[in-house]
Design a protein around this motif. Structure first.
Motif, mmCIF file in Angstrom:
data_model
loop_
_atom_site.group_PDB
_atom_site.id
_atom_site.type_symbol
_atom_site.label_atom_id
_atom_site.label_comp_id
_atom_site.label_asym_id
_atom_site.label_seq_id
_atom_site.Cartn_x
_atom_site.Cartn_y
_atom_site.Cartn_z
ATOM 1 N N ALA A 77 0.829 -1.208 0.000
ATOM 2 C CA ALA A 77 0.000 0.000 0.000
ATOM 3 C C ALA A 77 0.860 1.254 0.000
ATOM 4 O O ALA A 77 0.572 2.229 -0.715
ATOM 5 C CB ALA A 77 -0.930 -0.003 1.209
ATOM 6 N N ARG A 78 1.915 1.256 0.785
ATOM 7 C CA ARG A 78 2.818 2.411 0.814
ATOM 8 C C ARG A 78 3.552 2.542 -0.517
ATOM 9 O O ARG A 78 3.701 3.646 -1.055
ATOM 10 C CB ARG A 78 3.816 2.260 1.968
ATOM 11 C CG ARG A 78 4.987 3.230 1.966
ATOM 12 C CD ARG A 78 4.570 4.682 2.121
ATOM 13 N NE ARG A 78 5.744 5.521 2.368
ATOM 14 C CZ ARG A 78 5.741 6.841 2.339
ATOM 15 N NH1 ARG A 78 4.618 7.491 2.065
ATOM 16 N NH2 ARG A 78 6.841 7.518 2.589
ATOM 17 N N VAL A 79 3.972 1.428 -1.080
ATOM 18 C CA VAL A 79 4.677 1.460 -2.371
ATOM 19 C C VAL A 79 3.744 2.015 -3.444
ATOM 20 O O VAL A 79 4.139 2.847 -4.278
ATOM 21 C CB VAL A 79 5.188 0.063 -2.748
ATOM 22 C CG1 VAL A 79 5.937 0.105 -4.081
ATOM 23 C CG2 VAL A 79 6.104 -0.496 -1.659
ATOM 24 N N ALA A 80 2.497 1.569 -3.442
ATOM 25 C CA ALA A 80 1.539 2.045 -4.433
ATOM 26 C C ALA A 80 1.257 3.533 -4.256
ATOM 27 O O ALA A 80 1.105 4.273 -5.244
ATOM 28 C CB ALA A 80 0.247 1.244 -4.327
ATOM 29 N N ALA A 81 1.163 3.987 -3.005
ATOM 30 C CA ALA A 81 0.912 5.408 -2.757
ATOM 31 C C ALA A 81 2.046 6.267 -3.302
ATOM 32 O O ALA A 81 1.823 7.317 -3.916
ATOM 33 C CB ALA A 81 0.723 5.647 -1.261
ATOM 34 N N LEU A 82 3.271 5.824 -3.095
ATOM 35 C CA LEU A 82 4.418 6.558 -3.624
ATOM 36 C C LEU A 82 4.445 6.498 -5.146
ATOM 37 O O LEU A 82 4.703 7.506 -5.819
ATOM 38 C CB LEU A 82 5.713 5.977 -3.049
ATOM 39 C CG LEU A 82 5.951 6.234 -1.554
ATOM 40 C CD1 LEU A 82 7.130 5.419 -1.054
ATOM 41 C CD2 LEU A 82 6.167 7.727 -1.284
ATOM 42 N N ARG A 83 4.179 5.328 -5.709
ATOM 43 C CA ARG A 83 4.171 5.200 -7.164
ATOM 44 C C ARG A 83 3.078 6.071 -7.782
ATOM 45 O O ARG A 83 3.245 6.609 -8.885
ATOM 46 C CB ARG A 83 3.979 3.747 -7.592
ATOM 47 C CG ARG A 83 4.040 3.537 -9.107
ATOM 48 C CD ARG A 83 3.939 2.085 -9.494
ATOM 49 N NE ARG A 83 5.129 1.332 -9.135
ATOM 50 C CZ ARG A 83 6.258 1.334 -9.844
ATOM 51 N NH1 ARG A 83 6.345 2.055 -10.952
ATOM 52 N NH2 ARG A 83 7.289 0.613 -9.457
ATOM 53 N N ALA A 84 1.971 6.212 -7.087
ATOM 54 C CA ALA A 84 0.878 7.031 -7.598
ATOM 55 C C ALA A 84 1.180 8.523 -7.532
ATOM 56 O O ALA A 84 0.455 9.327 -8.120
ATOM 57 C CB ALA A 84 -0.398 6.732 -6.805
#
Length: 391
Positions: A77-84
């Motif tokens: 979830a944190r990785v996706a938030a940063l990627r987004a």
């Protein structure tokens, strides 16, 4: 802020197309699947991601909560938030309640809104069966799935357990095949009509769900052999697939919804319950019964009548029918545009897919005002939520 102002409401809902494991999304990792969905949600309410800290109607996005079952670890979830590109200040938390993870993440966000911890959350789930890493126990034995329960209590695989549930509930093979054929035909029709288009976020070149195929009649399905036990009734055609995909919603307070000036889905009731892990497919029954037939403790009044739309994760036709029957839900009202048997079951995302589908029915298409999302998960767990349109 008043209790009414803190009521949680879904104001945007999106998903990727659901891909077949090893198919069109085979190269997309969980964060690569989830990130475009997160961006689309903010764009839907007029707040496109521009590199600055993500906000909605002047309110910061408090967190990103995503369900995931077989991902790489490391808090996707944190990785996706940063990627987004939501900004370094936006944290992330990954939730694992097995197949119910996506819905559990949404309910966790709703609880945080109601508690006043924040007023805007991105929540849902994601699964990439295609890129899930291979794991091994010490000594070299392949790790194929997590334990759902201590072995001494009974920890059956889902397929054989589905056969047991169907047999105990008296669900015939013919009824299962008819249910599955209806799911397939509904999904094919909805796809052809463009029903899914507004909720989809194309990713990795895939713009439509991969699994729906025409021609699945009850007569054709009757030719499939049992998939899990020699005398069982679950087959490859009346069971879900193994899939990749992501789905998420934007959960805000009622105060923020009014500021945005958009309709939404308000959470009216929710329940998470357990049952015998040997009958794990029935976990949804006590949760559904609570939200449909119990008492709404916030209003101290009896729960309303049958919901206008029901979205239930069809892991297996027999298991789904057993749950719907036990909860008093008409099978013909469930998954009106096809369910997981036809669309697929990306484990960590599936519970969120239910809410996205309800949002499309009730808010986008205005086909009713009340809805139910529910599913069972590993270990004998069930999660259900009742929703109402607000505008």
């Amino acid at each position: 802020m008043s209790t009414a102002d803190r009521a949680p409401v879904v104001v945007a809902a999106r998903r990727t197309p659901i891909g077949t494991a090893g198919g069109a999304l085979r190269g997309a990792t969980v964060d690569e699947l989830a990130a475009p969905v997160l961006r689309a949600l903010l764009a839907d309410v007029g707040h496109p991601v521009d590199g600055s800290p993500a906000r909605v109607a002047g309110v910061p996005v408090a967190d990103v909560l995503l369900g995931n079952v077989f991902g790489p670890g490391g808090n996707p979830a944190r990785v996706a938030a940063l990627r987004a590109g939501l900004g370094e200040q936006v944290p992330g938390m990954t939730v694992d309640r097995q197949c119910a993870s996506g819905l559990a993440a949404i309910l966790a966000a709703a609880t945080a809104v109601r508690a006043g911890d924040g007023e805007a959350y991105l929540a849902g789930g994601v699964e990439s069966a295609s890129t899930a890493p291979h794991r091994h126990w010490p000594g070299g034995d392949r790790y194929t799935r997590a334990p759902f329960a201590p072995a001494e209590l009974g920890d059956p695989d889902m397929g054989p357990a589905a056969d047991v549930v169907a047999a105990k509930a008296g669900i015939s093979r013919q009824r299962q095949d008819a249910f599955a054929a209806r799911s397939h035909s509904r999904a094919v029709r909805a796809q052809a009509d463009g029903t899914f288009d507004a909720e989809l976020v194309p990713v990795a070149g895939l713009g439509a769900d991969q699994r729906p195929r025409p021609g699945f009649t009850p007569e054709r399905l009757a030719r499939f052999r049992p998939a899990f036990t020699p005398d069982g009734t679950a087959t490859a055609a009346n069971s879900c697939g193994v899939n990749d995909g992501a789905a998420a919603v934007l959960v805000v307070s009622e105060r923020v919804r009014r500021a945005l000036g958009v309709p939404g889905l308000a959470l009216a009731a929710a329940a998470t319950r357990g049952c015998d892990p040997n009958l794990l497919g029935l976990g949804a029954v006590p949760a559904m019964t609570e939200v449909l037939h119990g008492v709404d403790t916030r209003s101290a009044s009896a729960a309303p009548g049958p919901p206008d739309t029901v979205e239930f994760t069809e892991a297996f036709a027999g298991q789904a029918l057993a749950c719907l029957d036990a909860a008093g839900v008409d099978e013909h009202t469930a998954s009106p545009d096809g369910g997981a048997i036809a669309l697929g079951h990306p484990w960590g995302a599936s519970g969120a897919v239910l809410v996205v589908r309800l949002f499309s029915h009730l808010v986008r298409a205005r086909r009713g005002r009340t809805g139910l999302s529910a599913l069972s998960s590993g270990g004998g767990l069930g999660v259900a939520a009742r929703w109402e349109v607000v505008s």
